[in-house]
Design a protein around this motif. Structure first.
Motif, PDB file in Angstrom:
ATOM      1  N   GLY A   1       0.801  -1.223   0.000  1.00  0.00           N
ATOM      2  CA  GLY A   1       0.000   0.000   0.000  1.00  0.00           C
ATOM      3  C   GLY A   1       0.832   1.270   0.000  1.00  0.00           C
ATOM      4  O   GLY A   1       0.458   2.263  -0.616  1.00  0.00           O
ATOM      5  N   LEU A   2       1.972   1.238   0.680  1.00  0.00           N
ATOM      6  CA  LEU A   2       2.843   2.408   0.744  1.00  0.00           C
ATOM      7  C   LEU A   2       4.043   2.290  -0.191  1.00  0.00           C
ATOM      8  O   LEU A   2       4.827   3.231  -0.314  1.00  0.00           O
ATOM      9  N   LYS A   3       4.178   1.127  -0.820  1.00  0.00           N
ATOM     10  CA  LYS A   3       5.275   0.863  -1.749  1.00  0.00           C
ATOM     11  C   LYS A   3       6.633   1.094  -1.077  1.00  0.00           C
ATOM     12  O   LYS A   3       7.460   1.867  -1.535  1.00  0.00           O
TER      13      LYS A   3
ATOM     14  N   LYS B   1      -3.835   8.863   9.327  1.00  0.00           N
ATOM     15  CA  LYS B   1      -4.025   7.531   9.897  1.00  0.00           C
ATOM     16  C   LYS B   1      -4.204   6.509   8.783  1.00  0.00           C
ATOM     17  O   LYS B   1      -5.041   6.661   7.908  1.00  0.00           O
ATOM     18  N   TYR B   2      -3.348   5.484   8.800  1.00  0.00           N
ATOM     19  CA  TYR B   2      -3.306   4.461   7.750  1.00  0.00           C
ATOM     20  C   TYR B   2      -3.419   3.103   8.422  1.00  0.00           C
ATOM     21  O   TYR B   2      -2.605   2.754   9.275  1.00  0.00           O
ATOM     22  N   SER B   3      -4.430   2.336   8.039  1.00  0.00           N
ATOM     23  CA  SER B   3      -4.668   1.026   8.643  1.00  0.00           C
ATOM     24  C   SER B   3      -3.670  -0.002   8.134  1.00  0.00           C
ATOM     25  O   SER B   3      -3.425  -0.108   6.935  1.00  0.00           O
ATOM     26  N   LEU B   4      -3.109  -0.764   9.068  1.00  0.00           N
ATOM     27  CA  LEU B   4      -2.211  -1.862   8.717  1.00  0.00           C
ATOM     28  C   LEU B   4      -2.944  -3.196   8.809  1.00  0.00           C
ATOM     29  O   LEU B   4      -2.340  -4.247   8.734  1.00  0.00           O
TER      30      LEU B   4
ATOM     31  N   GLY C   1      -6.601  -5.078  10.811  1.00  0.00           N
ATOM     32  CA  GLY C   1      -7.051  -5.281  12.180  1.00  0.00           C
ATOM     33  C   GLY C   1      -7.134  -3.962  12.914  1.00  0.00           C
ATOM     34  O   GLY C   1      -7.664  -2.983  12.401  1.00  0.00           O
ATOM     35  N   THR C   2      -6.563  -3.904  14.099  1.00  0.00           N
ATOM     36  CA  THR C   2      -6.597  -2.666  14.883  1.00  0.00           C
ATOM     37  C   THR C   2      -5.321  -1.852  14.738  1.00  0.00           C
ATOM     38  O   THR C   2      -5.223  -0.763  15.305  1.00  0.00           O
ATOM     39  N   CYS C   3      -4.330  -2.344  14.000  1.00  0.00           N
ATOM     40  CA  CYS C   3      -3.053  -1.634  13.839  1.00  0.00           C
ATOM     41  C   CYS C   3      -3.207  -0.461  12.876  1.00  0.00           C
ATOM     42  O   CYS C   3      -3.875  -0.568  11.848  1.00  0.00           O
ATOM     43  N   ALA C   4      -2.560   0.641  13.222  1.00  0.00           N
ATOM     44  CA  ALA C   4      -2.577   1.820  12.354  1.00  0.00           C
ATOM     45  C   ALA C   4      -1.308   2.627  12.605  1.00  0.00           C
ATOM     46  O   ALA C   4      -0.700   2.545  13.676  1.00  0.00           O
ATOM     47  N   ILE C   5      -0.936   3.407  11.588  1.00  0.00           N
ATOM     48  CA  ILE C   5       0.193   4.328  11.708  1.00  0.00           C
ATOM     49  C   ILE C   5      -0.223   5.688  11.164  1.00  0.00           C
ATOM     50  O   ILE C   5      -1.229   5.809  10.448  1.00  0.00           O
ATOM     51  N   ALA C   6       0.551   6.697  11.488  1.00  0.00           N
ATOM     52  CA  ALA C   6       0.425   8.033  10.904  1.00  0.00           C
ATOM     53  C   ALA C   6       1.788   8.690  11.048  1.00  0.00           C
ATOM     54  O   ALA C   6       2.577   8.325  11.930  1.00  0.00           O
ATOM     55  N   TYR C   7       2.085   9.639  10.164  1.00  0.00           N
ATOM     56  CA  TYR C   7       3.343  10.387  10.229  1.00  0.00           C
ATOM     57  C   TYR C   7       3.039  11.876  10.285  1.00  0.00           C
ATOM     58  O   TYR C   7       2.143  12.368   9.597  1.00  0.00           O
ATOM     59  N   VAL C   8       3.831  12.582  11.088  1.00  0.00           N
ATOM     60  CA  VAL C   8       3.775  14.036  11.123  1.00  0.00           C
ATOM     61  C   VAL C   8       5.196  14.566  10.986  1.00  0.00           C
ATOM     62  O   VAL C   8       6.169  13.863  11.277  1.00  0.00           O
ATOM     63  N   GLY C   9       5.303  15.798  10.542  1.00  0.00           N
ATOM     64  CA  GLY C   9       6.595  16.459  10.431  1.00  0.00           C
ATOM     65  C   GLY C   9       6.476  17.872  10.967  1.00  0.00           C
ATOM     66  O   GLY C   9       5.409  18.481  10.905  1.00  0.00           O
ATOM     67  N   TYR C  10       7.574  18.370  11.492  1.00  0.00           N
ATOM     68  CA  TYR C  10       7.576  19.716  12.066  1.00  0.00           C
ATOM     69  C   TYR C  10       8.308  20.667  11.131  1.00  0.00           C
ATOM     70  O   TYR C  10       9.370  20.345  10.600  1.00  0.00           O
ATOM     71  N   PRO C  11       7.739  21.846  10.908  1.00  0.00           N
ATOM     72  CA  PRO C  11       8.329  22.787   9.954  1.00  0.00           C
ATOM     73  C   PRO C  11       9.670  23.367  10.390  1.00  0.00           C
ATOM     74  O   PRO C  11      10.382  23.923   9.586  1.00  0.00           O
ATOM     75  N   ASN C  12      10.066  23.205  11.642  1.00  0.00           N
ATOM     76  CA  ASN C  12      11.337  23.760  12.118  1.00  0.00           C
ATOM     77  C   ASN C  12      12.522  22.866  11.800  1.00  0.00           C
ATOM     78  O   ASN C  12      13.626  23.097  12.279  1.00  0.00           O
TER      79      ASN C  12
ATOM     80  N   GLY D   1      12.796  19.631  12.603  1.00  0.00           N
ATOM     81  CA  GLY D   1      12.931  18.496  13.506  1.00  0.00           C
ATOM     82  C   GLY D   1      12.604  17.201  12.785  1.00  0.00           C
ATOM     83  O   GLY D   1      12.092  17.214  11.666  1.00  0.00           O
ATOM     84  N   PRO D   2      12.905  16.069  13.404  1.00  0.00           N
ATOM     85  CA  PRO D   2      12.632  14.801  12.731  1.00  0.00           C
ATOM     86  C   PRO D   2      11.141  14.571  12.581  1.00  0.00           C
ATOM     87  O   PRO D   2      10.338  15.085  13.358  1.00  0.00           O
ATOM     88  N   GLN D   3      10.808  13.832  11.569  1.00  0.00           N
ATOM     89  CA  GLN D   3       9.412  13.449  11.440  1.00  0.00           C
ATOM     90  C   GLN D   3       9.115  12.370  12.467  1.00  0.00           C
ATOM     91  O   GLN D   3      10.023  11.708  12.973  1.00  0.00           O
ATOM     92  N   VAL D   4       7.851  12.229  12.800  1.00  0.00           N
ATOM     93  CA  VAL D   4       7.435  11.296  13.848  1.00  0.00           C
ATOM     94  C   VAL D   4       6.379  10.357  13.290  1.00  0.00           C
ATOM     95  O   VAL D   4       5.450  10.790  12.612  1.00  0.00           O
ATOM     96  N   GLU D   5       6.578   9.067  13.576  1.00  0.00           N
ATOM     97  CA  GLU D   5       5.571   8.062  13.247  1.00  0.00           C
ATOM     98  C   GLU D   5       4.865   7.683  14.549  1.00  0.00           C
ATOM     99  O   GLU D   5       5.503   7.476  15.569  1.00  0.00           O
ATOM    100  N   PHE D   6       3.538   7.619  14.482  1.00  0.00           N
ATOM    101  CA  PHE D   6       2.754   7.101  15.590  1.00  0.00           C
ATOM    102  C   PHE D   6       2.236   5.730  15.186  1.00  0.00           C
ATOM    103  O   PHE D   6       1.775   5.553  14.053  1.00  0.00           O
ATOM    104  N   PHE D   7       2.303   4.774  16.107  1.00  0.00           N
ATOM    105  CA  PHE D   7       1.865   3.397  15.853  1.00  0.00           C
ATOM    106  C   PHE D   7       0.882   2.987  16.929  1.00  0.00           C
ATOM    107  O   PHE D   7       1.129   3.180  18.122  1.00  0.00           O
ATOM    108  N   GLN D   8      -0.225   2.410  16.487  1.00  0.00           N
ATOM    109  CA  GLN D   8      -1.249   1.906  17.394  1.00  0.00           C
ATOM    110  C   GLN D   8      -1.504   0.457  17.056  1.00  0.00           C
ATOM    111  O   GLN D   8      -1.678   0.117  15.893  1.00  0.00           O
ATOM    112  N   ASP D   9      -1.502  -0.423  18.076  1.00  0.00           N
ATOM    113  CA  ASP D   9      -1.850  -1.822  17.800  1.00  0.00           C
ATOM    114  C   ASP D   9      -3.068  -2.261  18.567  1.00  0.00           C
ATOM    115  O   ASP D   9      -3.685  -1.508  19.257  1.00  0.00           O
TER     116      ASP D   9
END
Length: 109
Positions: free
Chosen positions: A24-26, A83-86, A88-99, A101-109
């Motif tokens: 899905g994300l290649k 929010k992107y479903s992996l 079942g109940t698993c999901a991820i999302a990514y955010v980035g900060y304009p300053n 800083g590193p981008q951040v992935e959030f993971f939920q299982d």
């Protein structure tokens, strides 16, 4: 919101042995458990934002991905991957900060 460190994700320029494909994300992914490093090889036609493809990220496990994204946006982050479903109940999302800083992935299982 409570966040638990999971890994640091590093883009690589060539596929590594043993990588798994996320169609899905290649993206091809491998994980170095002793050091909590995730290596990512992105296909040239990935639908993901260029920052996801080009920059290192830090991943955190959260109870609610959408709430984590909303909190980050309130702090000034840009959504790179909603929010992107992996499955079942698993999901991820990514955010980035304009300053820069590193981008951040959030993971939920």
């Amino acid at each position: 919101m409570e966040k638990t460190y999971m890994h640091t994700g590093i883009p690589v320029k060539a596929k590594l042995d043993g990588m798994n494909y996320m169609a899905g994300l290649k993206v091809w992914i491998s994980y170095n458990k002793p050091y909590d490093i995730e290596y990512l090889y992105w296909e040239p036609n990935t639908p993901c934002a260029w920052r996801m493809v080009a920059e290192t990220h830090v991943a955190y496990k959260v109870k609610d991905v959408q709430a984590a994204v909303d909190e980050a946006v309130a702090e000034g982050a840009d959504v790179l991957l909603p929010k992107y479903s992996l499955g079942g109940t698993c999901a991820i999302a990514y955010v980035g900060y304009p300053n820069g800083g590193p981008q951040v992935e959030f993971f939920q299982d």
